[in-house]
Design a protein around this motif. Structure first.
Motif, mmCIF file in Angstrom:
data_model
loop_
_atom_site.group_PDB
_atom_site.id
_atom_site.type_symbol
_atom_site.label_atom_id
_atom_site.label_comp_id
_atom_site.label_asym_id
_atom_site.label_seq_id
_atom_site.Cartn_x
_atom_site.Cartn_y
_atom_site.Cartn_z
ATOM 1 N N ASN A 80 2.153 0.471 4.493
ATOM 2 C CA ASN A 80 1.304 0.012 5.599
ATOM 3 C C ASN A 80 1.975 0.074 6.960
ATOM 4 N N ASP A 88 0.810 -1.227 0.000
ATOM 5 C CA ASP A 88 0.000 0.000 0.000
ATOM 6 C C ASP A 88 0.842 1.276 0.000
ATOM 7 N N GLU A 121 -4.073 -1.699 7.916
ATOM 8 C CA GLU A 121 -4.714 -2.530 6.888
ATOM 9 C C GLU A 121 -6.158 -2.051 6.709
ATOM 10 N N ASN A 122 -6.489 -1.694 5.488
ATOM 11 C CA ASN A 122 -7.848 -1.226 5.187
ATOM 12 C C ASN A 122 -8.294 -0.087 6.100
ATOM 13 N N ARG A 155 1.141 -1.336 12.018
ATOM 14 C CA ARG A 155 0.804 -1.806 10.665
ATOM 15 C C ARG A 155 -0.666 -1.511 10.428
#
Length: 281
Positions: A230, A153, A254-255, A252
């Motif tokens: 990320n 990402d 995520e989404n 970290r």
């Protein structure tokens, strides 16, 4: 590492000062990440070539136990017992002129550390770090260093940095703690702090146990947010159990939610014990 090896390293560095890029022995130019990993490993091996990435004329040191500049770095390392350092970098990231790494150290016992380096014109000119004792697995079986390492990402770097900055300010600095689920995933939150279990329930239980024991954790100022894709590193200041400390937190994302966390908390030396005048941050 012997004093003779350290002296050789410094001499070699001085001869390399005019170079704007460092190349491997095969002539291939290396990335800033590779240069930092090699530099940290050189603390263990005594190899001289990686030390050439440090600017010998300008090296601002924020480790308060080490004198400023290349000379200070050399003085510190030469004072250590022979073969007393081991370094295995587990994660390394790049954010513009900054490279930050998470390393498994052997340094007067097992340690876990974060190192941050700032580059200028192809050379390292500034260094920050935070070092803590390496301990056993936490209640969920995670260590301080295991977990995800892959950077993804890249197009979301700034978005993820903004998310973490909001979490630090709203939740950890207490501006709006109720927003915690806006930042941390309620479905997956992997914890690497040695005293805390996974998930929001694990975090809540740990905070409650601290409160019952009269242990406070207060973030007073966030000094820097760095990220690559990320992964986001936060460098903050505050107090833990009444002690003035530096909080280094690696997240970290995520989404759009924080799903994993590593950290090191280190006491900040009182000013009368500083070996340089640059401050911890």
């Amino acid at each position: 590492m012997t004093k003779k090896i350290l002296l050789t390293m410094v001499v070699v560095l001085l001869t390399l000062t005019g170079c704007n890029s460092i190349q491997s022995k095969k002539g291939k130019e290396t990335s800033k990440k590779e240069q930092v990993v090699a530099l940290l490993k050189a603390l263990e091996t005594g190899e001289s070539e990686p030390i050439g990435i440090i600017n010998s004329e300008k090296y601002i040191q924020h480790n308060l136990a080490i004198p400023d500049g290349l000379a200070g770095f050399g003085e510190f390392v030469s004072s250590l017992p022979a073969n007393s350092i081991k370094a295995n970098t587990v994660r390394v990231f790049e954010d513009g002129d900054y490279v930050f790494a998470q390393t498994d150290y052997e340094f007067f016992g097992p340690k876990v550390g974060f190192d941050v380096f700032r580059f200028e014109n192809g050379k390292i000119v500034e260094h920050w770090d935070n070092l803590g004792e390496k301990k056993g697995p936490n209640p969920s079986g995670h260590t301080q260093l295991d977990g995800a390492t892959e950077v993804t990402d890249l197009d979301k770097t700034e978005e993820n940095k903004t998310l973490v900055k909001g979490f630090i300010e709203d939740v950890l600095m207490g501006k709006n703690p109720a927003k915690i689920t806006d930042y941390i995933s309620t479905e997956k939150y992997i914890q690497h702090n040695t005293d805390i279990a996974d998930g929001l329930d694990g975090l809540g239980a740990a905070l409650q146990a601290m409160a019952e024991a009269g242990i406070t954790m207060v973030y007073t100022e966030n000094h820097k947010i760095l990220g690559e894709g990320n992964f986001v590193l936060s460098m903050s200041e505050g107090k833990f159990a009444g002690v003035h400390v530096a909080f280094y937190d690696l997240f970290r994302v995520e989404n759009g939610k924080i799903v994993e966390h590593w950290d090191v908390i280190q006491e900040i030396l009182s000013e009368d014990k500083w070996a340089n005048d640059n401050g911890k941050f």
